[in-house]
Design an enzyme around this catalytic site. Sequence first.
Site, PDB file in Angstrom:
ATOM      1  N   LYS A  14       0.854  -1.207   0.000  1.00 26.15           N
ATOM      2  CA  LYS A  14       0.000   0.000   0.000  1.00 26.15           C
ATOM      3  C   LYS A  14       0.882   1.246   0.000  1.00 26.15           C
ATOM      4  O   LYS A  14       2.019   1.220   0.470  1.00 26.15           O
ATOM      5  CB  LYS A  14      -0.940   0.038   1.209  1.00 26.15           C
ATOM      6  CG  LYS A  14      -0.279   0.123   2.603  1.00 26.15           C
ATOM      7  CD  LYS A  14       0.110   1.516   3.034  1.00 26.15           C
ATOM      8  CE  LYS A  14       0.865   1.508   4.359  1.00 26.15           C
ATOM      9  NZ  LYS A  14       1.750   2.641   4.561  1.00 26.15           N
ATOM     10  N   ASP A 147      -2.437  -1.595   9.787  1.00 27.46           N
ATOM     11  CA  ASP A 147      -2.572  -1.630   8.324  1.00 27.46           C
ATOM     12  C   ASP A 147      -3.089  -2.972   7.800  1.00 27.46           C
ATOM     13  O   ASP A 147      -3.286  -3.131   6.598  1.00 27.46           O
ATOM     14  CB  ASP A 147      -1.195  -1.420   7.658  1.00 27.46           C
ATOM     15  CG  ASP A 147      -0.644  -0.023   7.874  1.00 27.46           C
ATOM     16  OD1 ASP A 147      -1.441   0.892   8.144  1.00 27.46           O
ATOM     17  OD2 ASP A 147       0.584   0.128   7.761  1.00 27.46           O
TER      18      ASP A 147
HETATM   19  O1  C5P Z   1      -0.315  -1.070  14.327  1.00 33.44           O
HETATM   20  P1  C5P Z   1       1.117  -1.309  14.092  1.00 33.44           P
HETATM   21  O2  C5P Z   1       1.631  -2.515  14.848  1.00 33.44           O
HETATM   22  O3  C5P Z   1       1.502  -1.350  12.668  1.00 33.44           O
HETATM   23  O4  C5P Z   1       1.877  -0.058  14.713  1.00 33.44           O
HETATM   24  C1  C5P Z   1       3.278  -0.039  14.918  1.00 33.44           C
HETATM   25  C2  C5P Z   1       3.628   1.175  15.729  1.00 33.44           C
HETATM   26  O5  C5P Z   1       3.447   2.369  14.974  1.00 33.44           O
HETATM   27  C3  C5P Z   1       2.798   1.386  16.986  1.00 33.44           C
HETATM   28  O6  C5P Z   1       3.319   0.652  18.077  1.00 33.44           O
HETATM   29  C4  C5P Z   1       2.915   2.880  17.203  1.00 33.44           C
HETATM   30  O7  C5P Z   1       4.159   3.207  17.793  1.00 33.44           O
HETATM   31  C5  C5P Z   1       2.940   3.413  15.779  1.00 33.44           C
HETATM   32  N1  C5P Z   1       1.588   3.797  15.320  1.00 33.44           N
HETATM   33  C6  C5P Z   1       1.012   4.941  15.830  1.00 33.44           C
HETATM   34  N2  C5P Z   1      -0.236   5.304  15.414  1.00 33.44           N
HETATM   35  C7  C5P Z   1      -0.897   4.584  14.478  1.00 33.44           C
HETATM   36  C8  C5P Z   1      -0.318   3.427  13.936  1.00 33.44           C
HETATM   37  C9  C5P Z   1       0.938   3.052  14.369  1.00 33.44           C
HETATM   38  O8  C5P Z   1       1.604   5.626  16.672  1.00 33.44           O
HETATM   39  N3  C5P Z   1      -2.112   4.975  14.086  1.00 33.44           N
END
Ligand code: C5P
Length: 311
Positions: A14, A147
Amino acid sequence: MTVREPVVVRAPAKINVHLGVGPLRGDGFHALHTVYLAVSLYDTVTVRPGEGLSLTVSGEGAGATTGPGQVPAGPTNLAWRAAELLADHAGVRPDAAMDVAKRIPVAAGLAGGSADAAATLVALDALWGTRAARADLLGLAAQLGSDVPFALTGGAALGTGRGEQVSPVLAGGRSHWVLGIAGEGLSTPAVYAELDRLRATGRVPDVTEPTPAEPVLAALRGGAAGELARSLINDLQPAALSLRPDLRRALRAAGDAGAAAAVVSGSGPTVAALASDEQAAVRLAAELAGVGVFRAVRAVTGPVPGARVVC
Ligand code: C5P
């Protein structure tokens, strides 16, 4: 009913054509208004019957175990966690031999790990005959990462919440992009933390809510590359540039090579350069491959479907 044949699923990378980042929430995530576009660069997950779980990884980033830009072949891999989560949800034994063939660059802001997790959910749902409801798969996907639900749905979608609540949006046509993969990977949490730091020190304006996505949604509906070029926004871009100042050169190189616009994809460091049409994308890719600022260059198009069984 359990399938005895291998199940092969591919899932797309993406880019975010809009990434409006709101304040840090109490749960450690940021409120988002993002517009995802699934593009024609895929990882492929193959699953076969097995005893317990096993995982092999081939292609980009394979063979290493730690750090951004490297893909673990064990229980910390998001595909492995997807398998455990689905088995738990469906009440089946987590038995499968899984193989992830990577073409999506790792830690590049292209959600390659999320694509692998989404593909694994779809593949094992077929292999194990668990027939999970779509809403349940989306719920499991959201537990795996912000995602991952979008990697299941694909197409073009608005992402809200922390990005995990996806609703499809209309794209009036296909857009053509060149992805410039710039150097080493960037860690997503590090880029979000850098944005918080820049906002706290006043180096970028603080916000009370994410930048709305309406202009880019209108541009996507209209289908004209020029309008889309004018409405690309990524609030994470200043943070990615702060951590990786060389990305300025990469963005400039895309502009100089004739891109209609260029933006850092997600948390970076991939640069997504928009071309006015398919031929322009081929020319742009050739040009950018020659400028020496990108490790790899890929011409892609979107929207494309999300994680799907291919055989
Ligand atoms: O959801 P995911 O595991 O991909 O997120 C990885 C990290 O990215 C989270 O632990 C956070 O630090 C950051 N993040 C965030 N806000 C979001 C998505 C991700 O701060 N909306």
